[in-house]
Write a protein that holds these residues in place. Structure first.
Motif, PDB file in Angstrom:
ATOM      1  N   ASN A   2      21.779  53.966  36.419  1.00 33.39           N
ATOM      2  CA  ASN A   2      22.137  54.139  37.808  1.00 33.39           C
ATOM      3  C   ASN A   2      23.513  54.788  37.893  1.00 33.39           C
ATOM      4  N   THR A   3      23.587  55.991  38.505  1.00 35.13           N
ATOM      5  CA  THR A   3      24.869  56.707  38.566  1.00 35.13           C
ATOM      6  C   THR A   3      25.662  56.362  39.819  1.00 35.13           C
ATOM      7  N   TYR A   4      25.093  55.513  40.684  1.00 36.41           N
ATOM      8  CA  TYR A   4      25.801  55.130  41.891  1.00 36.41           C
ATOM      9  C   TYR A   4      26.638  53.880  41.642  1.00 36.41           C
ATOM     10  N   PRO A   5      27.947  53.939  41.926  1.00 37.59           N
ATOM     11  CA  PRO A   5      28.784  52.740  41.783  1.00 37.59           C
ATOM     12  C   PRO A   5      28.449  51.742  42.883  1.00 37.59           C
ATOM     13  N   PRO A   6      28.928  50.498  42.780  1.00 37.75           N
ATOM     14  CA  PRO A   6      28.703  49.514  43.850  1.00 37.75           C
ATOM     15  C   PRO A   6      29.304  50.036  45.156  1.00 37.75           C
ATOM     16  N   LEU A   7      28.458  50.290  46.159  1.00 41.73           N
ATOM     17  CA  LEU A   7      28.918  50.963  47.368  1.00 41.73           C
ATOM     18  C   LEU A   7      29.920  50.129  48.168  1.00 41.73           C
ATOM     19  N   ASN A   8      29.725  48.820  48.212  1.00 42.95           N
ATOM     20  CA  ASN A   8      30.690  47.991  48.931  1.00 42.95           C
ATOM     21  C   ASN A   8      32.053  48.023  48.243  1.00 42.95           C
TER      22      ASN A   8
END
Length: 294
Positions: A2-8
């Motif tokens: 998963n290339t998305y970091p924790p959005l919060n």
């Protein structure tokens, strides 16, 4: 992977980096200091690099943190802009413009009817502030500030040059003529806390650095000093072309042809996401046209 970091965590990081404080970020986001610290730590572990340097209870961005902040703000601005356009697709486009008070009062407002006539579909929301754009509490589409400046995560362009000359009410000048810079010694000079060294710089440029005026009046805002000159209370070091309307209306005159003291001009500043916004682009283009037309 998963290339998305924790959005919060990104949202928390942006607030903490912009405010340069975990405590201030916690207050803005209505969470605890510990929650902010935990989110930042999780983001740093996910990235494998430190975003903040911690020392003696204080935090500051690392070089990597600064680079990451610019990109994160760009991404969040794009998301906010896309969301706003989708939610308001059938409504008039609301454009929030944050200007310095003096510029808004003496340059922008007298011309704004021309933008509204050209773009009736744009609903303008004009706000005024002297604060740095990084410390504004309310989001904006376009800010107008003196520049050039250091505005990470934003695009900016100078559009209006400025210089300063002594300005005075015609009645005051008739009673005590000002033919040379030394004649200012017979007058009250009007000072603004926002421009504390302006008069001394101009007097030095005019060759009379030791001049002692008859009196002085001090104001916390420059707009008050300019209005005091209109009321005949003294001589103000006035900005041109901002004060041109007052001169054309014979409310003030420029008794001396010079020296003209150049000062920092005005820039429009916008989040990078605004480069995709037609209304923001139209407003910036209009600013440039108005400045070029004099």
């Amino acid at each position: 992977m998963n290339t998305y970091p924790p959005l919060n965590a990104l949202r928390v990081f942006e607030a903490a980096a912009r405010l340069e404080s975990f405590s201030a970020a916690a207050e803005e986001l209505f969470v605890t200091h510990g929650a902010v610290s935990k989110q930042i730590r999780q983001l740093e572990e996910w990235l494998g690099t430190a975003l903040f340097a911690r020392s003696g209870g204080r935090v500051r961005l690392t070089d990597a943190g600064w680079r990451y902040l610019v990109q994160v703000q760009d991404g969040l601005d794009l998301i906010a802009n896309a969301t706003s356009q989708l939610r308001n697709a059938d409504r008039p486009r609301r454009l929030t413009v944050n200007s310095t008070p003096t510029f808004a009062m003496f340059w922008l407002l007298p011309r704004l009817h021309r933008f509204r006539a050209r773009h009736p579909e744009v609903e303008l929301h004009l706000m005024s502030s002297d604060r740095d754009i990084s410390r504004l509490d309310t989001p904006f589409d376009i800010a107008i500030r003196r520049g050039p400046g250091d505005w990470p995560g934003h695009i900016a362009k100078p559009f209006l040059a400025e210089h300063e000359l002594p300005l005075v009410h015609p009645r005051l000048a008739a009673g005590q003529p000002i033919r040379h810079a030394a004649d200012l010694a017979r007058h009250t000079l009007l000072y603004a806390d926002t421009r504390p060294t302006a008069w001394q710089r101009w007097l030095t440029l005019a060759g009379v650095p030791e001049l002692k005026p008859q009196n002085t009046l001090h104001f916390d805002r420059f707009s008050f000093a300019l209005q005091a000159a209109v009321e005949g209370l003294g001589v103000v070091l006035g900005p041109l072309p901002l004060a041109r309307r007052l001169i054309d209306a014979d409310m003030l005159i420029a008794p001396l042809a010079g020296p003209e003291m150049p000062v920092r001009g005005y820039c429009w500043v916008a989040p990078r996401a605004a480069s995709h916004d037609a209304a923001a682009g139209a407003f910036c283009h209009w600013l440039e046209e108005e400045a070029a037309a004099g």
